[in-house]
Design an enzyme around this catalytic site. Structure first.
Site, PDB file in Angstrom:
ATOM      1  N   HIS A 131      -0.934 -32.773 -36.606  1.00  7.26           N
ATOM      2  CA  HIS A 131      -2.072 -31.966 -36.346  1.00  7.26           C
ATOM      3  C   HIS A 131      -3.091 -32.299 -35.101  1.00  7.26           C
ATOM      4  CE1 HIS A 131      -1.017 -29.455 -39.637  1.00  7.26           C
ATOM      5  NE2 HIS A 131      -0.943 -30.475 -40.414  1.00  7.26           N
TER       6      HIS A 131
ATOM      7  N   ASN B 241     -15.409 -37.929 -34.704  1.00  8.49           N
ATOM      8  CA  ASN B 241     -15.736 -39.188 -34.840  1.00  8.49           C
ATOM      9  C   ASN B 241     -14.390 -39.969 -34.965  1.00  8.49           C
ATOM     10  OD1 ASN B 241     -18.422 -39.301 -34.126  1.00  8.49           O
ATOM     11  ND2 ASN B 241     -18.858 -38.797 -36.345  1.00  8.49           N
TER      12      ASN B 241
ATOM     13  N   LYS C  93       0.926  -1.205  -0.090  1.00  4.59           N
ATOM     14  CA  LYS C  93      -0.176  -0.026  -0.024  1.00  4.59           C
ATOM     15  C   LYS C  93       0.902   1.444  -0.050  1.00  4.59           C
ATOM     16  CE  LYS C  93      -3.759   2.280   2.367  1.00  4.59           C
ATOM     17  NZ  LYS C  93      -4.975   2.176   3.432  1.00  4.59           N
TER      18      LYS C  93
END
Length: 552
Positions: free
Chosen positions: A309, A456, A168
């Site tokens: 990939h 899939n 602070k």
């Protein structure tokens, strides 16, 4: 003032003395000299050298019991905090620095005469440097035998209070919460007697990051054990630290970086891995290497996987790593060009000889480790030589279930990671023909791989090697067709795995026409009877696992 500070820091000895004095005074107007340091640390790493440097620079050291005793054994004069405050440590050390003479000396604003007069009236001195690290709560709760009471005692109270007070008032106070910060602070104190405003703000930001992470770990530990699923808590905190800025993301126009979580050293992973050779890792390299590591860690025999990939285009396991590597590369030689490889063992000389054969180009390799001879071959013999990125991950063990996160616009999806082995006691042979012993081995291998292929998903395997994969297609028929095309004549006698059920028997007819002998799938379709009948018609064996493995 900030500009003056920067100019003062780069003053040359031959510059006019008046200019150097003016710049120094300008810096001191916003950066008070560091005369006193308050030190209270749990981790003493690097502390002795830091404290010795501060003492040599004329800084008075104040400290609490354990830290004071340590510094005194290192031969340094240290003022005892309890003697300064006139209040002894109490409650087994729970109360040490929680005193106005401590916090007043940290929070007083040096440009406010009323603040300075107030602390002077009470005999309070200023502390311009606060050095604090916290009780090892995270390390304590990481031990499986830690009790709740022991964990509670490692919740630091005074440390976070000191840190917050110093942060602070960072306009005047320097706060150190990590030993890695000591050298920069000491360099500035020794050269100019104080720290720059820029450094103080940077250290304050780092300190708030530390206390935030500390409180998050406590909150996570306090999560109720009675919650139905502790893995999916009511509030989820993600604590990441930037480790590396990447050249770009998936495409050159996308800025990207690599962030690390606090537990990166728990298991072999790309964050903690050591790069032994090669060009800088790219965003896509990291994604592919992570997928490669995930697959080979799920195989118990020596194994190699070829990733392109983010999908496996080749994979094999064998008692001999070099044989597994050769067979993995033979799975789809065309796709293997420019691929990323993962191995779950130390990459030996024989395996390196396979990888160094002409015609192969590899972007990156992750392995448990590398034999010196293998490292020399991979970095000198192939055409790619030192360009290939070689990553040493350490021992590659199966992962334990944990939380998997995925970002969507506006939030995150969380789920338990899909790493547990399916219980074979739940598997059922649903056809007249039973798989042979060799087919069972290949079924396990194909089923292990299929969960790592984008849905899939279809995998074809034989003799512990991947022959073809169909990935990410909108139709399961298309995935079957792609996998069969990749396998070619090798599909004859192979096994086929599907990550989800077959909705129709057309894929069975395709597989049978190519010579597939056995199929493994979850089952659960309304037309399971028709699919089973098609298998019986073609004299195929089929196994239902009862568990789906979608990967979107």
């Amino acid at each position: 003032f900030d500009r003056c500070a920067r100019e003062q820091a780069r003053c040359q000895p031959e510059w006019p003395a008046q200019l150097r004095i003016i710049l120094t005074l300008a810096l001191r107007m916003t950066s008070p000299p560091i005369r006193r340091a308050l030190i209270s640390v749990s981790d003493k790493l690097g502390l002795a050298a830091f404290a010795q440097g501060l003492t040599a620079a004329g800084v008075d050291l104040y400290s609490t019991g354990g830290t004071r005793a340590y510094l005194e054994t290192e031969g340094m004069a240290v003022k005892d905090v309890a003697a300064y405050t006139g209040f002894p440590e109490m409650l087994d050390g729970r109360v040490k620095t929680l005193h106005p003479k401590i916090h007043g000396g940290i929070l007083a604003r040096h440009d406010r005469p009323d603040d300075l007069a107030a602390i002077a009236a009470h005999g309070i001195v200023t502390f311009e440097l606060v050095v604090v690290n916290l009780y090892p709560f995270e390390a304590t709760v990481a031990r499986p035998d830690t009790t709740f009471a022991e964990a509670v005692e490692q919740i630091d109270i005074g440390g976070p209070s000191l840190i917050r007070a110093a942060c602070k008032n960072h306009a005047f106070i320097t706060v150190a919460t990590d030993s890695a910060q000591y050298s920069r602070i000491l360099e500035q104190v020794q050269s100019q007697g104080c720290t720059t405003p820029e450094l103080r703000r940077e250290l304050a930001q780092a300190a708030f990051e530390r206390t935030a992470a500390y409180d998050r770990s406590i909150a996570d530990y306090f999560a109720s054990p009675a919650e139905e699923n502790r893995l999916l808590r009511t509030r989820l905190h993600v604590d990441l630290r930037r480790g590396q800025v990447l050249r770009y993301g998936e495409n050159p126009h996308q800025p990207a970086a690599l962030y690390a979580s606090p537990d990166t050293c728990v298991d072999a992973n790309l964050i903690a891995a050591q790069q032994l050779s090669g060009k800088e890792l790219s965003y896509n390299n990291l994604l592919d290497l992570d997928s490669a590591l995930a697959i080979v860690r799920s195989l118990s025999l020596p194994a190699c996987v070829v990733i392109k990939h983010n999908n496996p285009c080749g994979a094999a396991q064998h008692e001999i790593l070099a044989t597994a590597t050769r067979r993995a590369l033979e799975g789809d030689p065309l796709s293997a060009f420019g691929s990323v490889l993962g191995l779950n063992r130390v990459l030996d000389r024989a395996t390196a000889e396979v990888l160094a054969e002409p015609g192969l180009f590899v972007e990156a390799i992750v392995a448990a480790d590398y034999e010196p001879a293998a490292l020399e071959i991979l970095t000198s013999r192939p055409k790619w030589k030192s360009n290939v990125r070689l990553m040493k991950a350490g021992p590659v063990e199966p992962l334990k279930p944990g939380l998997s996160l995925r970002q969507i616009e506006g939030g995150w999806l969380a789920q338990q990671s899909d790493v547990e082995t399916d219980p074979e006691s739940d598997w059922k042979v649903v056809t007249r023909r039973e798989p042979t012993a060799h087919e069972w081995d290949d079924l396990r291998f194909a089923w292990t791989l299929v969960r790592h292929v984008k849905s899939n998903a279809i995998t074809l395997a034989a003799q512990g090697a991947l022959l073809g994969a169909g990935a990410g297609q909108m139709s399961r028929v298309d995935s079957v067709e792609i996998a069969l095309k990749k396998a070619g004549a090798r599909a004859n006698g192979a096994v086929l795995a599907s990550d989800a059920f077959f909705p129709f028997f057309d894929s069975i007819d395709q597989a049978a026409a190519a010579g597939v002998a056995t199929i493994i799938q979850p089952g659960g379709s309304k037309r399971d009877d028709e699919v089973i009948a098609a298998c019986d018609k073609h004299e195929l064996a089929m196994v239902f696992t009862g568990r789906r493995h979608f990967k979107h």
